[in-house]
Design an enzyme around this catalytic site. Structure first.
Site, short mmCIF file in Angstrom:
data_model
loop_
_atom_site.label_atom_id
_atom_site.label_comp_id
_atom_site.label_asym_id
_atom_site.label_seq_id
_atom_site.Cartn_x
_atom_site.Cartn_y
_atom_site.Cartn_z
N GLU A 1 0.75 -1.17 0.11
CA GLU A 1 0.10 0.00 -0.07
C GLU A 1 0.74 1.38 -0.10
O GLU A 1 0.53 2.27 0.87
CB GLU A 1 -1.01 -0.05 1.25
CG GLU A 1 -0.43 0.07 2.55
CD GLU A 1 0.28 -1.28 3.16
OE1 GLU A 1 0.06 -2.21 2.34
OE2 GLU A 1 0.20 -1.21 4.45
N HIS B 1 -8.12 -4.00 -1.30
CA HIS B 1 -7.36 -4.22 0.00
C HIS B 1 -6.54 -3.26 0.29
O HIS B 1 -6.50 -2.38 1.11
CB HIS B 1 -6.70 -5.64 0.20
CG HIS B 1 -5.95 -5.44 1.27
ND1 HIS B 1 -6.36 -6.61 2.40
CD2 HIS B 1 -4.55 -5.52 1.54
CE1 HIS B 1 -5.07 -6.48 3.29
NE2 HIS B 1 -4.20 -5.84 2.92
N GLU B 2 -5.56 -2.90 -0.85
CA GLU B 2 -4.50 -1.89 -0.83
C GLU B 2 -5.01 -0.51 -0.66
O GLU B 2 -4.50 0.47 -0.07
CB GLU B 2 -3.62 -2.04 -2.09
CG GLU B 2 -2.96 -3.34 -2.19
CD GLU B 2 -2.45 -4.10 -1.03
OE1 GLU B 2 -1.87 -3.46 0.19
OE2 GLU B 2 -2.24 -5.44 -0.54
N HIS C 1 -6.27 0.47 2.61
CA HIS C 1 -4.98 0.81 3.41
C HIS C 1 -4.54 2.36 3.46
O HIS C 1 -4.14 2.87 4.21
CB HIS C 1 -3.76 0.41 2.94
CG HIS C 1 -3.42 -1.16 3.59
ND1 HIS C 1 -3.36 -1.21 4.69
CD2 HIS C 1 -3.02 -2.23 3.33
CE1 HIS C 1 -3.09 -2.63 5.32
NE2 HIS C 1 -3.11 -3.16 4.16
N GLU D 1 -3.97 -4.52 9.52
CA GLU D 1 -4.44 -5.47 8.43
C GLU D 1 -5.90 -5.83 8.57
O GLU D 1 -6.46 -6.04 7.76
CB GLU D 1 -3.28 -6.47 8.50
CG GLU D 1 -1.85 -6.27 8.01
CD GLU D 1 -1.91 -5.82 6.41
OE1 GLU D 1 -2.98 -5.99 5.61
OE2 GLU D 1 -1.01 -5.07 6.16
N ASP E 1 8.97 -9.26 10.75
CA ASP E 1 8.33 -10.25 9.76
C ASP E 1 7.57 -11.48 10.41
O ASP E 1 6.44 -11.85 9.68
CB ASP E 1 9.46 -10.24 8.40
CG ASP E 1 8.89 -10.84 7.35
OD1 ASP E 1 7.96 -9.79 6.74
OD2 ASP E 1 9.01 -11.43 6.47
N TYR F 1 -4.70 -10.48 9.87
CA TYR F 1 -5.74 -10.38 8.82
C TYR F 1 -7.00 -10.69 9.20
O TYR F 1 -8.06 -9.84 9.16
CB TYR F 1 -5.17 -10.97 7.71
CG TYR F 1 -4.04 -10.32 6.89
CD1 TYR F 1 -2.71 -10.84 7.40
CD2 TYR F 1 -4.12 -9.36 5.76
CE1 TYR F 1 -1.40 -9.89 6.96
CE2 TYR F 1 -2.85 -8.81 5.34
CZ TYR F 1 -1.74 -9.09 5.73
OH TYR F 1 -0.54 -8.60 5.25
#
Ligand code: BES
Ligand code: ZN
Length: 588
Positions: free
Chosen positions: A259, A283-284, A287, A306, A363, A371
């Protein structure tokens, strides 16, 4: 004040408020020579500013007048890199750092012409989230620190640079370009891509960039983008980033989408030809509110980015294509969640929404939990309070916290006040956030369309209905996906051949279908897709596909050695994000 365990910067002492960058892109040596001029705000007692760096070559540091400043590069630790501590005099308001990137600047992927669609020009892109921006810019790399920025970029004439800011739509003969980001953003949202790129408008404030070879397919696929933006604004308020464009990158891009403000970075694997995978764009786009307007303060609060975005994405898809469509997405997401919880273990702390990532790579926490469990919590609150009240809460939330970074505790305090939580409701929400697994009582998503596909999967699996008798005439790619995922694990090899002959899964042009098919058929011993699996892994670098496939191959005695050799052979064609993750599979 919540400390960010993934940054050396000390925001209570000194923060960046604005950046002016220059980047000279050198494809021949695969380096970027940069200068970062920062305007800073420091507390009177502070004597230094601390930046994050990792695998950078720092050439020098000066004040705004060009006088050298004393600096020290501290010890390097895994993931985090090393702090760059710069001494400041009392009245300092600006600093300037000169540096170059190195071979090990992991945010960057330098692509050979062969790795692009056109095969004639090299390509470069960056990936900053979660903590990789510090590998190409010495910066306070914490999602809690926001600043405005500008950049002057010099590239070889003929290549077009694009950034997560205002963008050109055509070439400059001297290869010189200027970019601006007027809203304060965290460092992980600074991004750059350079290649042989073309622009196509898709509407008043939307458009797409891609290589000339891909631009037609891309503009067909994303035809609804302007409508998505309209739907998003009707739901949760005005779009505050001026334009929304998407760049389709070469297939080695390690994510589905990223995003980056004003310019989403996207994988070409969503170009299915039938617009079936465009929820990724929703979705992006979402954001632009959840994530970019209101940002997780630390990576432990990742679900605020998310979870909200998945909820918002499905509301956009519902507004455009109806409830039955959005329900399919919800059920597929719920299936992902169940699998992730089973994999991690229902009592694993990593299945809590609030994470504890200190001492680990940020990460590591970025799983489907944030999510899908995040989205499920929001659905739960929606069902308790009603959609109208929940929508009005979300509007207020984005307005109230816009252009700030918040932690989970701030969210809990705000929502419980705004929606007048009872003590029981507050306890329930806290259980979702701080306890692992799923609570006993929640609304699980349902989809009639997918239930039909599920029925066909079990009828075929049991041998009651042959492949040619399955009525798939009304199916979207989501039904196909659910059908494949729900095939019985103990099918005969003949049944795999039968399905492949009837439906052509191995050679499907839909990456999600292909991937689901590979994951199902590989462990059965079916060999019909072997060659295609290798070809797919050799071109696509999207981690969501590549990592599970290699894990699956590594588990098969028949394929383990071959998979390892294949990975060693093609490792260099992957972005570091994907390559490093697969290393662990083979103990490399
Ligand atoms: N922001 C994420 C990608 C990301 C997450 C990059 C964590 C680095 C660390 C992006 O919005 C995303 O979630 N992408 C998904 C697609 C989405 C439809 C679920 C992806 O890349 O698969
Ligand atoms: Zn996302």
């Amino acid at each position: 004040m919540s400390q960010d365990a993934h940054s050396y910067s000390k925001p209570e002492d000194c923060v960046i408020t604005h950046a002016d960058f220059t980047f000279r892109i050198d494809f021949k040596n695969e380096t970027i020579s940069g200068t970062a001029r920062y305007q800073i705000r420091k507390s009177p007692s502070a004597g230094k500013i601390v930046l994050d760096t990792r695998n950078l070559d720092i050439k020098g540091v000066t004040d705004s007048a060009g006088n050298p400043l004393k600096y020290k590069i501290g010890n390097t630790s895994p993931f985090l890199g090393a702090p760059l501590e710069i001494e400041l005099n009392e009245k300092a308001t600006a600093i300037r750092v000169e540096y170059t990137t190195t071979r090990n600047s992991e945010a960057l992927q330098w692509l050979s012409p062969e790795q692009t669609a056109g095969k004639k020009h090299p390509f470069l892109f960056t990936q900053g989230q979660a903590i990789l921006s510090r590998t190409w810019i010495p910066v306070q790399d914490s999602p809690g620190i926001r600043f405005t920025w500008s950049a002057d970029v010099q590239v070889d004439a003929g290549l077009l640079p694009l950034m997560s800011g205002t963008n050109p739509t055509g070439l400059n003969p001297e290869g010189h370009y200027h970019f601006e980001m007027k809203n304060p953003v965290p460092a992980y949202l600074i991004a750059l891509a350079v290649g042989n790129l073309e622009f196509r408008s898709l509407g008043k404030s939307t458009g797409v960039y891609a290589e000339p070879e891909t631009i037609v397919a891309a503009s067909y696929e994303f035809a609804d983008m302007q409508n998505m933006l309209g739907a998003a604004e009707s739901l949760y308020g005005k779009y505050l980033w001026e334009r929304y464009d998407v760049i389709v990158l070469p297939p080695s891009f390690p994510f589905g989408g990223m995003e980056n403000p004003m310019l989403t970075f996207a994988t070409p694997t969503i170009l299915a030809g039938d617009r079936s995978l465009t929820s990724l764009i929703a979705h992006e786009l979402a954001h632009s509110w959840s994530g970019n307007l209101v940002t997780n303060k630390t990576w432990d609060d990742f679900w605020l980015n998310e979870g909200f975005t998945v909820y918002f994405e499905r509301r956009i898809m519902e507004a455009l294509y109806g409830k039955a469509y959005a329900d399919m997405l919800a059920v597929l997401g719920y299936q992902d969640l169940k699998e992730t919880i089973a994999e991690l273990g229902a009592d694993s702390e990593d299945t809590s929404l609030k994470l504890k990532l200190e001492g680990r790579d940020a990460d590591d926490g970025m799983t489907d939990i944030a999510y899908e469990k995040g989205c499920l919590l929001l659905l739960q609150i929606e069902s308790r309070k009603g959609r109208e009240a929940f929508d009005s809460f979300l509007n207020n939330y984005f307005g109230h916290f816009r252009f700030t970074s918040i932690n989970t505790e701030t969210f809990v305090e705000y929502i419980s006040e705004q929606l007048s939580f009872t003590p029981e409701q507050l306890t329930e929400v806290k259980r979702w956030i701080y306890a692992p697994g799923l609570p006993v009582d929640y609304v699980s998503p349902r989809s009639e369309r997918l239930e039909k596909a599920l029925k066909m999967a079990s009828e075929f699996s049991s041998g009651r209905v042959p492949a040619e008798k399955i009525d798939t005439s009304q199916w979207s790619s989501h039904e196909w996906l659910y059908f494949i995922r729900n095939l019985n694990d103990s099918l005969e090899i003949d049944q795999y051949s039968e399905l492949d002959e009837q439906f052509g899964f191995t050679s499907s042009g839909n990456s999600e279908i292909k991937f689901a098919w590979f994951m199902k058929s590989i462990p059965s011993g079916y060999k019909g897709c072997d060659a295609e699996v290798d070809r797919f892994l050799s071109t696509v670098g999207r981690r969501k596909f590549v990592l599970p496939l290699f894990k699956m191959l590594a588990k098969q005695e028949r394929l383990n050695q071959h998979a390892k050799e294949l990975f060693i052979q093609i490792r260099n064609s992957y972005h570091s994000v994907t390559a490093n993750s697969v290393d662990e599979v083979f103990g490399l």
